[in-house]
Design a protein around this motif. Structure first.
Motif, mmCIF file in Angstrom:
data_model
loop_
_atom_site.group_PDB
_atom_site.id
_atom_site.type_symbol
_atom_site.label_atom_id
_atom_site.label_comp_id
_atom_site.label_asym_id
_atom_site.label_seq_id
_atom_site.Cartn_x
_atom_site.Cartn_y
_atom_site.Cartn_z
ATOM 1 N N GLN A 43 40.492 39.657 54.934
ATOM 2 C CA GLN A 43 39.790 39.317 53.695
ATOM 3 C C GLN A 43 40.527 38.231 52.920
ATOM 4 O O GLN A 43 39.913 37.320 52.375
ATOM 5 C CB GLN A 43 39.616 40.562 52.814
ATOM 6 N N TYR A 44 41.853 38.319 52.880
ATOM 7 C CA TYR A 44 42.649 37.316 52.166
ATOM 8 C C TYR A 44 42.478 35.944 52.818
ATOM 9 O O TYR A 44 42.262 34.946 52.140
ATOM 10 C CB TYR A 44 44.124 37.720 52.143
ATOM 11 N N ARG A 45 42.561 35.896 54.133
ATOM 12 C CA ARG A 45 42.392 34.619 54.845
ATOM 13 C C ARG A 45 40.978 34.057 54.652
ATOM 14 O O ARG A 45 40.795 32.859 54.492
ATOM 15 C CB ARG A 45 42.712 34.786 56.329
ATOM 16 N N THR A 46 39.982 34.938 54.645
ATOM 17 C CA THR A 46 38.600 34.508 54.427
ATOM 18 C C THR A 46 38.439 33.948 53.018
ATOM 19 O O THR A 46 37.784 32.913 52.821
ATOM 20 C CB THR A 46 37.631 35.679 54.670
ATOM 21 N N LEU A 47 39.032 34.599 52.040
ATOM 22 C CA LEU A 47 38.982 34.104 50.662
ATOM 23 C C LEU A 47 39.582 32.702 50.574
ATOM 24 O O LEU A 47 39.041 31.819 49.910
ATOM 25 C CB LEU A 47 39.737 35.069 49.739
ATOM 26 N N GLN A 48 40.680 32.474 51.273
ATOM 27 C CA GLN A 48 41.355 31.177 51.233
ATOM 28 C C GLN A 48 40.507 30.074 51.858
ATOM 29 O O GLN A 48 40.754 28.901 51.608
ATOM 30 C CB GLN A 48 42.714 31.256 51.929
ATOM 31 N N GLN A 49 39.515 30.430 52.667
ATOM 32 C CA GLN A 49 38.621 29.415 53.235
ATOM 33 C C GLN A 49 37.638 28.892 52.193
ATOM 34 O O GLN A 49 37.080 27.808 52.348
ATOM 35 C CB GLN A 49 37.864 29.986 54.439
ATOM 36 N N LEU A 50 37.433 29.652 51.117
ATOM 37 C CA LEU A 50 36.524 29.225 50.050
ATOM 38 C C LEU A 50 37.191 28.208 49.128
ATOM 39 O O LEU A 50 36.573 27.252 48.678
ATOM 40 C CB LEU A 50 36.059 30.429 49.231
ATOM 41 N N GLU A 51 38.449 28.457 48.817
ATOM 42 C CA GLU A 51 39.290 27.554 48.029
ATOM 43 C C GLU A 51 40.712 28.092 48.123
ATOM 44 O O GLU A 51 40.924 29.181 48.632
ATOM 45 C CB GLU A 51 38.816 27.437 46.581
ATOM 46 N N ASN A 52 41.673 27.340 47.636
ATOM 47 C CA ASN A 52 43.068 27.759 47.779
ATOM 48 C C ASN A 52 43.542 28.532 46.550
ATOM 49 O O ASN A 52 43.419 28.070 45.423
ATOM 50 C CB ASN A 52 43.970 26.557 48.028
ATOM 51 N N PHE A 53 44.073 29.725 46.813
ATOM 52 C CA PHE A 53 44.587 30.610 45.784
ATOM 53 C C PHE A 53 46.068 30.878 46.038
ATOM 54 O O PHE A 53 46.561 30.684 47.146
ATOM 55 C CB PHE A 53 43.834 31.951 45.816
ATOM 56 N N ASP A 54 46.751 31.369 45.032
ATOM 57 C CA ASP A 54 48.162 31.772 45.154
ATOM 58 C C ASP A 54 49.055 30.622 45.629
ATOM 59 O O ASP A 54 49.878 30.796 46.519
ATOM 60 C CB ASP A 54 48.320 32.985 46.081
ATOM 61 N N LYS A 55 48.927 29.462 45.008
ATOM 62 C CA LYS A 55 49.793 28.332 45.363
ATOM 63 C C LYS A 55 51.165 28.452 44.702
ATOM 64 O O LYS A 55 52.112 27.797 45.128
ATOM 65 C CB LYS A 55 49.129 27.012 44.983
ATOM 66 N N LYS A 56 51.277 29.299 43.678
ATOM 67 C CA LYS A 56 52.551 29.526 42.991
ATOM 68 C C LYS A 56 52.932 30.994 42.956
ATOM 69 O O LYS A 56 54.052 31.334 42.602
ATOM 70 C CB LYS A 56 52.477 29.005 41.549
ATOM 71 N N THR A 57 51.989 31.860 43.267
ATOM 72 C CA THR A 57 52.223 33.304 43.224
ATOM 73 C C THR A 57 51.970 33.892 44.610
ATOM 74 O O THR A 57 51.679 33.161 45.550
ATOM 75 C CB THR A 57 51.274 33.978 42.207
ATOM 76 N N SER A 58 52.060 35.204 44.717
ATOM 77 C CA SER A 58 51.735 35.884 45.971
ATOM 78 C C SER A 58 51.025 37.183 45.633
ATOM 79 O O SER A 58 51.072 37.651 44.498
ATOM 80 C CB SER A 58 53.003 36.152 46.794
ATOM 81 N N SER A 59 50.369 37.757 46.637
ATOM 82 C CA SER A 59 49.577 38.975 46.424
ATOM 83 C C SER A 59 49.833 39.986 47.536
ATOM 84 O O SER A 59 49.769 39.642 48.723
ATOM 85 C CB SER A 59 48.079 38.627 46.389
ATOM 86 N N TRP A 60 50.131 41.228 47.121
ATOM 87 C CA TRP A 60 50.229 42.324 48.088
ATOM 88 C C TRP A 60 48.884 42.464 48.794
ATOM 89 O O TRP A 60 47.831 42.253 48.191
ATOM 90 C CB TRP A 60 50.523 43.649 47.390
ATOM 91 N N ILE A 61 48.920 42.824 50.082
ATOM 92 C CA ILE A 61 47.701 43.124 50.839
ATOM 93 C C ILE A 61 47.862 44.498 51.483
ATOM 94 O O ILE A 61 48.974 45.039 51.532
ATOM 95 C CB ILE A 61 47.399 42.054 51.914
ATOM 96 N N GLN A 62 46.756 45.045 51.977
ATOM 97 C CA GLN A 62 46.830 46.333 52.671
ATOM 98 C C GLN A 62 47.809 46.216 53.836
ATOM 99 O O GLN A 62 47.758 45.257 54.603
ATOM 100 C CB GLN A 62 45.450 46.747 53.172
ATOM 101 N N THR A 63 48.682 47.203 53.926
ATOM 102 C CA THR A 63 49.746 47.188 54.923
ATOM 103 C C THR A 63 49.497 48.254 55.982
ATOM 104 O O THR A 63 49.219 49.405 55.636
ATOM 105 C CB THR A 63 51.108 47.432 54.228
#
Length: 189
Positions: free
Chosen positions: A127-147
Protein backbone atom coordinates in the motif's frame (compact mmCIF):
# COMPACT_ATOMS: atom_id res chain seq x y z
CA UNK A 1 -20.24 6.19 28.97
CA UNK A 2 -21.03 4.37 25.74
CA UNK A 3 -18.05 4.47 23.37
CA UNK A 4 -20.32 4.28 20.33
CA UNK A 5 -21.82 7.61 21.38
CA UNK A 6 -18.38 9.14 21.79
CA UNK A 7 -17.33 7.99 18.30
CA UNK A 8 -19.99 9.93 16.46
CA UNK A 9 -19.62 13.39 14.98
CA UNK A 10 -22.18 16.11 15.42
CA UNK A 11 -24.09 17.05 12.25
CA UNK A 12 -21.99 20.23 12.06
CA UNK A 13 -18.72 18.31 12.37
CA UNK A 14 -19.87 15.84 9.72
CA UNK A 15 -20.84 18.61 7.32
CA UNK A 16 -17.55 20.45 7.85
CA UNK A 17 -15.50 17.27 7.36
CA UNK A 18 -17.41 16.28 4.22
CA UNK A 19 -16.72 19.75 2.81
CA UNK A 20 -12.97 19.41 3.57
CA UNK A 21 -12.85 15.91 2.04
CA UNK A 22 -14.77 16.96 -1.07
CA UNK A 23 -12.50 19.97 -1.58
CA UNK A 24 -9.38 17.80 -1.23
CA UNK A 25 -10.90 15.16 -3.54
CA UNK A 26 -11.61 17.74 -6.26
CA UNK A 27 -8.15 19.35 -5.99
CA UNK A 28 -6.32 16.02 -6.26
CA UNK A 29 -8.08 14.09 -9.02
CA UNK A 30 -4.76 12.44 -9.97
CA UNK A 31 -5.17 10.28 -6.83
CA UNK A 32 -8.52 8.86 -7.94
CA UNK A 33 -9.08 9.38 -11.66
CA UNK A 34 -12.50 8.34 -12.88
CA UNK A 35 -14.14 8.40 -9.44
CA UNK A 36 -17.09 10.60 -8.58
CA UNK A 37 -17.33 12.40 -5.24
CA UNK A 38 -21.11 11.88 -4.96
CA UNK A 39 -20.58 8.09 -4.79
CA UNK A 40 -17.90 8.49 -2.10
CA UNK A 41 -20.10 10.87 -0.11
CA UNK A 42 -23.04 8.47 -0.24
CA UNK A 43 -20.86 5.69 1.21
CA UNK A 44 -19.61 8.01 3.95
CA UNK A 45 -23.07 9.22 4.89
CA UNK A 46 -24.18 5.59 5.22
CA UNK A 47 -21.27 4.85 7.59
CA UNK A 48 -20.98 7.61 10.23
CA UNK A 49 -18.40 5.59 12.19
CA UNK A 50 -16.09 5.90 9.17
CA UNK A 51 -16.56 9.67 9.24
CA UNK A 52 -15.43 9.60 12.87
CA UNK A 53 -12.22 7.79 11.87
CA UNK A 54 -11.61 10.23 9.02
CA UNK A 55 -12.11 13.06 11.49
CA UNK A 56 -9.37 11.53 13.64
CA UNK A 57 -7.09 11.28 10.61
CA UNK A 58 -7.78 14.93 9.76
CA UNK A 59 -7.30 16.10 13.37
CA UNK A 60 -3.81 14.54 13.45
CA UNK A 61 -2.83 16.31 10.20
CA UNK A 62 -3.13 13.26 7.96
CA UNK A 63 -5.07 14.99 5.18
CA UNK A 64 -7.00 11.82 4.20
CA UNK A 65 -8.08 11.39 0.60
CA UNK A 66 -9.43 8.62 -1.63
CA UNK A 67 -6.57 6.71 -3.27
CA UNK A 68 -8.28 3.57 -4.57
CA UNK A 69 -11.61 1.92 -5.29
CA UNK A 70 -12.23 -1.83 -5.15
CA UNK A 71 -14.97 -2.35 -7.74
CA UNK A 72 -15.80 -5.90 -6.58
CA UNK A 73 -16.39 -4.82 -2.97
CA UNK A 74 -17.53 -1.30 -3.94
CA UNK A 75 -15.13 -0.07 -1.29
CA UNK A 76 -13.09 3.15 -1.28
CA UNK A 77 -9.67 3.36 0.31
CA UNK A 78 -8.82 6.57 2.13
CA UNK A 79 -5.20 7.15 3.03
CA UNK A 80 -3.23 9.92 4.72
CA UNK A 81 -1.95 12.15 1.93
CA UNK A 82 -0.09 14.77 3.95
CA UNK A 83 3.23 15.56 2.28
CA UNK A 84 5.15 14.33 5.33
CA UNK A 85 4.19 11.77 7.97
CA UNK A 86 1.21 13.22 9.91
CA UNK A 87 2.45 15.65 12.57
CA UNK A 88 -0.05 14.50 15.16
CA UNK A 89 1.22 10.91 14.95
CA UNK A 90 4.99 11.26 15.21
CA UNK A 91 7.43 10.34 17.98
CA UNK A 92 5.75 6.99 18.58
CA UNK A 93 7.26 3.53 18.83
CA UNK A 94 5.75 0.63 16.88
CA UNK A 95 3.39 -1.21 19.27
CA UNK A 96 2.36 -1.80 22.88
CA UNK A 97 5.04 -4.44 23.50
CA UNK A 98 7.70 -1.98 22.32
CA UNK A 99 6.23 0.74 24.52
CA UNK A 100 6.32 -1.53 27.56
CA UNK A 101 9.88 -2.64 26.76
CA UNK A 102 11.27 0.89 26.98
CA UNK A 103 12.63 1.58 30.43
CA UNK A 104 13.71 5.19 29.88
CA UNK A 105 12.35 8.05 27.78
CA UNK A 106 9.16 6.28 26.77
CA UNK A 107 7.14 7.87 23.98
CA UNK A 108 3.56 8.80 24.79
CA UNK A 109 2.06 6.16 22.52
CA UNK A 110 2.66 3.60 19.77
CA UNK A 111 1.64 3.57 16.12
CA UNK A 112 -0.42 0.39 16.48
CA UNK A 113 -2.26 1.70 19.56
CA UNK A 114 -3.04 5.04 17.90
CA UNK A 115 -4.25 3.36 14.71
CA UNK A 116 -6.49 1.01 16.69
CA UNK A 117 -7.95 3.91 18.70
CA UNK A 118 -8.65 5.76 15.43
CA UNK A 119 -10.07 2.56 13.90
CA UNK A 120 -7.69 2.69 10.94
CA UNK A 121 -4.86 0.41 9.79
CA UNK A 122 -1.18 1.07 9.26
CA UNK A 123 -0.26 0.79 5.60
CA UNK A 124 1.31 -2.40 4.33
CA UNK A 125 4.50 -2.16 2.28
CA UNK A 126 2.50 -2.73 -0.92
CA UNK A 127 0.00 0.00 0.00
CA UNK A 128 2.84 2.41 0.83
CA UNK A 129 4.57 1.75 -2.50
CA UNK A 130 1.25 2.15 -4.35
CA UNK A 131 0.62 5.47 -2.60
CA UNK A 132 4.07 6.68 -3.69
CA UNK A 133 3.08 6.04 -7.33
CA UNK A 134 0.42 8.75 -7.00
CA UNK A 135 2.89 11.37 -5.75
CA UNK A 136 5.95 11.47 -3.51
CA UNK A 137 5.44 11.48 0.25
CA UNK A 138 7.80 11.34 3.23
CA UNK A 139 10.72 13.14 1.57
CA UNK A 140 11.86 14.41 5.00
CA UNK A 141 10.04 12.06 7.36
CA UNK A 142 9.35 8.33 7.58
CA UNK A 143 6.32 6.18 8.40
CA UNK A 144 5.95 2.90 10.28
CA UNK A 145 4.28 0.18 8.18
CA UNK A 146 2.71 -3.16 9.08
CA UNK A 147 5.51 -5.49 10.10
CA UNK A 148 5.53 -9.25 9.47
CA UNK A 149 5.24 -11.32 12.65
CA UNK A 150 8.62 -13.03 12.21
CA UNK A 151 10.42 -9.67 12.15
CA UNK A 152 8.39 -8.32 15.06
CA UNK A 153 9.07 -11.45 17.15
CA UNK A 154 12.78 -10.67 16.86
CA UNK A 155 12.24 -7.12 18.15
CA UNK A 156 12.20 -5.29 14.83
CA UNK A 157 9.69 -3.19 12.94
CA UNK A 158 9.59 -1.75 9.43
CA UNK A 159 9.25 1.81 8.19
CA UNK A 160 9.40 3.52 4.81
CA UNK A 161 10.33 6.82 3.27
CA UNK A 162 11.06 8.38 -0.12
CA UNK A 163 14.63 9.46 -0.87
CA UNK A 164 16.76 9.81 -4.01
CA UNK A 165 13.81 9.04 -6.27
CA UNK A 166 13.04 5.70 -4.58
CA UNK A 167 10.89 4.19 -1.85
CA UNK A 168 13.04 2.64 0.84
CA UNK A 169 11.97 0.05 3.40
CA UNK A 170 14.10 -0.05 6.53
CA UNK A 171 14.12 -1.79 9.87
CA UNK A 172 14.57 -0.46 13.36
CA UNK A 173 14.01 -1.69 16.87
CA UNK A 174 10.26 -1.57 17.45
CA UNK A 175 10.86 0.46 20.61
CA UNK A 176 12.64 3.27 18.74
CA UNK A 177 10.93 6.56 18.04
CA UNK A 178 11.91 9.76 16.33
CA UNK A 179 10.44 13.22 15.87
CA UNK A 180 10.37 12.65 12.11
CA UNK A 181 8.72 9.21 12.17
CA UNK A 182 5.01 8.62 12.44
CA UNK A 183 2.60 6.47 10.49
CA UNK A 184 0.13 6.72 7.64
CA UNK A 185 -3.23 5.07 7.97
CA UNK A 186 -5.74 3.44 5.66
CA UNK A 187 -9.50 3.36 6.05
CA UNK A 188 -11.87 1.35 3.86
CA UNK A 189 -15.39 2.66 3.29
Amino acid sequence: MNLAVMKKLTPEQSEELLHILEDRFEKNMHRHEGLDWSNVQAKLEAAPEKLWSLHQMEATDGEPDVVAHDHEKDEYMFCDCSTESPKGRRSVCYDQAALEARKKHKPENSAINMAAAMEIELLTEVQYRTLQQLENFDKKTSSWIQTPADIRELGGALFCDYRFGHVFVYHNGADSYYGARGFRGALFV
